[in-house]
Enzyme design. Sequence first.
Site, PDB file in Angstrom:
ATOM      1  CE1 TYR A  54      52.350  32.146  27.942  1.00 38.28           C
ATOM      2  CE2 TYR A  54      51.643  32.876  30.120  1.00 38.28           C
ATOM      3  CZ  TYR A  54      51.923  33.153  28.788  1.00 38.28           C
ATOM      4  OH  TYR A  54      51.786  34.421  28.311  1.00 38.28           O
ATOM      5  CG  HIS A  84      55.600  42.688  26.367  1.00 38.31           C
ATOM      6  ND1 HIS A  84      56.278  41.846  25.517  1.00 38.31           N
ATOM      7  CD2 HIS A  84      54.441  42.043  26.674  1.00 38.31           C
ATOM      8  CE1 HIS A  84      55.584  40.750  25.326  1.00 38.31           C
ATOM      9  NE2 HIS A  84      54.457  40.836  26.007  1.00 38.31           N
ATOM     10  CG  ASN A 196      50.316  38.573  33.308  1.00 36.00           C
ATOM     11  OD1 ASN A 196      49.418  38.061  33.954  1.00 36.00           O
ATOM     12  ND2 ASN A 196      50.304  38.649  31.995  1.00 36.00           N
ATOM     13  NE  ARG A 283      11.680  69.810  45.562  1.00 33.24           N
ATOM     14  CZ  ARG A 283      10.768  69.439  44.656  1.00 33.24           C
ATOM     15  NH1 ARG A 283      10.090  68.318  44.838  1.00 33.24           N
ATOM     16  NH2 ARG A 283      10.526  70.162  43.586  1.00 33.24           N
ATOM     17  CG  PHE A 329      45.810  38.145  32.783  1.00 35.11           C
ATOM     18  CD1 PHE A 329      44.867  38.403  31.811  1.00 35.11           C
ATOM     19  CD2 PHE A 329      46.349  36.870  32.862  1.00 35.11           C
ATOM     20  CE1 PHE A 329      44.465  37.430  30.911  1.00 35.11           C
ATOM     21  CE2 PHE A 329      45.966  35.881  31.955  1.00 35.11           C
ATOM     22  CZ  PHE A 329      45.015  36.165  30.980  1.00 35.11           C
TER      23      PHE A 329
END
Length: 508
Positions: A54, A84, A196, A283, A329
């Site tokens: 891949y 992208h 990535n 306080r 990722f």
Amino acid sequence: MASLALTPGRLSLPALRAIWAEGAQLAVDPAARAAVDAAAAAVARVLAHGETVYGVNTGFGLLARTRIDDARLAELQRALVRSHSAGTGPLLDDATVRLVMALKAASLARGYSGVRWEVVELVVGVANAGIVPCIPAQGSVGASGDLAPLAHLASVLIGEGEARVGSRVLPGAAALAAAGLTPVELAPKEGLALLNGTQVSTALALSGLFAAERALAAAFVAGALTVDACLGSDTPFDPRIQAVRGHRGQQDAARIYRDLLAGSAIRASHVHCHRVQDPYSLRCQPQVMGACVDQMRHAAAVLLTEANAVSDNPLVFAETGEVLSGGNFHAEPVAFAADGLALAIAEIGALSERRIALLMDTNMSGLPPFLVEDGGVNSGFMIAQVTAAALASENKALAHPHSVDSLPTSANQEDHVSMATNAARRLLPMAGNASAIVAIELLAAAQGIDLRHPLATSAPLADAHARVRACAARWDADRAFAPDLAAVRARVEAGEFLPYVPAVLEQD
């Protein structure tokens, strides 16, 4: 400009803060090269053996089932970067982009991404040349990593896209050429390794953390000044009270207030007064601010781990020659940390706004209404408190969690995402709002201290008061408030109140 060595896997919070605040020159430890070269060689062997892996010789996302011919592998990586680069919205600021590049270089240099050493060198070279890739802030869902924004970074590395150089915006190729840098011809997997990862989400969250750290320090100072201005008690800061509850942040916060108020003549003047208890905004400062400190420390630890992480996919394990697909990722840890940090920022501002309101109320503070003499003609700090309330309300809305949201992408292949980028992106605006609220309190509390004259506050608070007065005069009659607010806010955001408070995020 200082030089900073990036040792992959061993980045520190001070180093990351220096990159963000000072733009330090970067240098990756040369010892990292062996691991990087070994992983790149492992990728080459996979291709030589004809294996299908891949991102190396397949499509991406749902297209992972498509095998790509070896002759088109370089085209595959270029096409990935181009397709992208789909971000939109305002550009990320220079400091955040510097952090993105440092984190990306450090991650690639761990030697699990399969890129060549020259890719690491180019990322560092771009950062050191003052080239700031134009990265739109919107378009990432935080899985598979920050794909769109990192694609805009990668586009400059291949000589495309746009970059800021000084005051100019140049085409990526021109920006590289002006610095004497050559665009990279992406080898197999290198485009995917650049795109990535969680570096944008992490850099945005770190930017928010560092800005919040400055607001936190100023809020401690402002809160202590308000205690004195309102003739409040330091008894709630007694270490015995904190010890029996046990929270570390609370104990540290109380110590900060004790140190800031030590030696105050104002406090000494009313040690035996009739008041039994102060309002909660005075306080309960150790409890509220201490909880904020704890949240910020947790976020800092998570983000430091992520800054040192390898978060792309697939990962190359050169010792066995394996290329393994996983999900590093997915930025869920960053999303959770950013959501927690947003809560802390909102509460820093919310508590400060309540103290401002207390200072305005003559029945509670014992000071003139709205901190001005000749009231009626003069409205004093009346509308400044309204501004603080508006900002505090805005931060409450912005603090809504993002990590619980998810929308599937890539035809349901990526069916659960983190929304970490959105979670982190709102932190800088939130820190800006908190800084403005705290700046209003600093101005109001300084006015209250002036109205207690001739009684004097403690030495550290007197010094902080003088810092406020150096850019904003005492309020004797109404004038435009915005210039004073802008001047003090700038000092808060510049970190000028950090020296009054220990570096709480680095404490063991």
